[in-house]
Scaffold this motif. Structure first.
Motif: not given
Length: 540
Positions: A124-125, A128, A154-155, A158-159, A171
């Motif tokens: 999961q985000e 990571k 990538s986060i 595509h977050s 984040k």
């Protein structure tokens, strides 16, 4: 070697000085290996100024005859520095078992396993992000730069909005820290109608802690929740100081003392390794990897110290005794460095290196003029000189060709004018230095520092002046962050990292007072853990 490791700069000198620094003239001797740039020794210190007295006008250069170097009867003030705990014999006796082949093989195996874990599908985000945060705080993120940037990219692309303050602030901090453009609007869901932090979040300690840390990545034009976060976190500490949740208490107390982005990275690693032992869901593979890495890096520093403590100096009769070590080491090292760069890159950097030393010496001379004429400058006058005299510009000019390939004449021309990335880093270091050392330096007779200059100019109390300088540090950090983002096309990411890490070094050295001149418990303990106390670890 990671730039964070290379900027353990001034702390190394604390461990290498064989005798107390002479009191009269200053040279900052730097030595860089080609693979591991590291500033390693402050050879001596000049108490070039003193406190207290003020005059209406600044003295002219010709008024400086009272301290001519030809005056053999001049009584030189002493800084009364104590001998180092770690003398030549001690340094040469160090033996580090953790640099052996067995430990390196284990480290390399764990590193490959960690790489697979980082890039594993299905995480999961938030998982990571937490892993990246732990990699950084445990001091091993430099082994996984490519993987970390791949995940963060990538986060960023595509977050989706996070459902917690904790995840959103984490984040925001990590993306901004790694150079991604991210708006503070990401935090809008946690504001009330007046733009303040929602009342329902005031007891979300985990989220508030991340919000607090994220606030130090904001720019000067952005409003933050910093004061609100500090207030609520302080309330938490007051209510839980003697409670059972010792890990959270330790994390909050540590953060309020010095924010993560301002902290010298190896110092943070040393502290966080101990904390991680008490976290129930800590990753055992990552913890073992971090311990091995810490010991291997420490062994590298120990080898540097052994080499440095073997310096020998031939007689240089044309100079006073206190200048001999300074001058010969400076002359040899600077010329050797320039020769290596000329040989490898075909550019003569000697004029730029010597200019940085000349500028440093001129700044010392200005301080000496002020002292001997009893002149107290305004804060602006003082800082126009003091960000040079703290030696950071000289250090960064020397670091530039060691972390940049190829170097160009145009880049050096720009660097020799000390662009903002250097100025703000040096200013932070100077302010941190003054907050930590001014009281002791005034007692032994030195120029008024920024605190005293502000007191004299504004009629302020010392407490008010210290608060003003602390605010200035926060402002300069925002400018440094802005500048790092703006000048990343002119200078390499590694060099910008050097500038940021030197500012962090200043914050860490003077966090508990005079980390250079006073050997208090906190300083001794920090140096011992960083350079001389490996973490005990058993490997299969």
């Amino acid at each position: 070697m990671d730039v964070a490791i290379s900027t353990n700069v001034w702390m190394l000198h604390m461990a290498t000085s064989k005798i107390p620094p002479p009191p009269a003239a200053t040279c900052l001797i730097s030595s860089f290996s080609r693979e591991k740039p590291s500033l390693v020794s402050k050879a001596s210190c000049l108490s070039t100024a003193a406190a207290g007295r003020s005059m209406k006008t600044e003295p002219s250069p010709n008024q400086y005859s009272a301290i001519s170097s030809s005056d053999q009867n001049l009584s030189r003030r002493s800084g009364n520095y104590q001998p180092t705990m770690w003398d030549f014999e001690y340094i040469q006796s160090i033996h580090n078992d953790y640099a052996g082949k067995k430990y390196m093989n284990r480290f390399n195996k764990l590193k490959e396993e960690m790489k697979k874990m980082i890039m594993a599908e299905g995480s999961q985000e938030l998982e990571k992000l937490e892993l990246i945060d732990n990699l950084q705080r445990l001091g091993v993120s430099y082994h996984f730069k490519h993987e970390i940037m791949q995940i963060l990219s990538s986060i960023k692309q595509h977050s989706t909005p996070a459902d917690s303050l904790y995840a959103t602030a984490l984040k925001f901090r990590l993306l901004r820290e790694h150079g991604f453009h991210i708006s503070q609007d990401i935090l809008n869901d946690f504001k009330d109608e007046q733009g303040n932090l929602k009342q329902s979040l005031c007891k979300d300690t985990k989220g508030l802690l991340q919000l607090y840390e994220a606030s130090f990545l904001s720019t000067e034009t952005e409003r933050t929740f910093l004061e609100s976060a500090i207030s609520h976190l302080q309330n938490y500490l007051n209510n839980h100081l003697y409670g059972e949740d010792n890990v959270t208490v330790s994390l909050v107390s540590h953060a309020l003392e010095l924010p993560l982005y301002w902290m010298m990275l190896r110092v943070e690693t040393s502290w966080y390794l101990n904390i991680n032992e008490n976290i129930s869901n800590a990753n055992p593979l990552l913890l073992e990897l971090a311990k091995l890495d810490f010991n291997i890096v420490q062994a590298t520093h120990q080898e540097d110290l052994r080499i440095l403590s073997r310096w020998e100096v031939k007689a240089m009769e044309q100079l006073p005794d206190y200048m001999k070590v300074c001058y010969l080491a400076l002359f040899n090292i600077t010329n050797e460095m320039a020769y290596e760069i000329l040989k490898e890159q075909g550019i003569n950097v000697l004029p730029y290196l010597t200019k940085s030393w000349a500028d440093l010496c001129k700044s010392y001379l200005q301080e000496a003029r002020w002292y001997y004429n009893g002149y107290t400058p305004t804060l602006e006058e003082y800082m126009d000189n003091a960000w040079i005299s703290v030696a950071v510009p000289m250090v960064l000019v020397h670091a530039f060709p060691l972390v940049t390939n190829p170097v160009t004449k145009d880049a050096f021309e720009s660097l020799s004018k000390y662009p903002d990335i250097i100025r703000w880093s040096a200013t932070i270091f100077r302010f941190a230095d003054d907050l930590g050392t001014s009281s002791e330096e005034l007692r032994r007779g030195d120029v008024p520092k920024s605190i005293q200059c502000y007191m004299n100019e504004k009629g302020a109390t010392e407490e008010e002046a210290r608060e003003h300088i602390s605010i200035c540090i926060k402002e300069k950090w925002k400018l440094l962050i802005n500048t790092a983002q703006r000048e990343n096309s002119l200078f390499s990411e590694t060099f910008i990292g050097c500038a940021i890490n030197i500012a962090r070094t200043g914050q860490s050295i003077y966090q508990h007072g005079d980390g250079h001149g006073i050997q208090n418990f906190e300083i001794k303990n920090r140096i011992s853990k960083l350079f001389f106390e490996p973490i005990r670890i058993s490997i299969p």
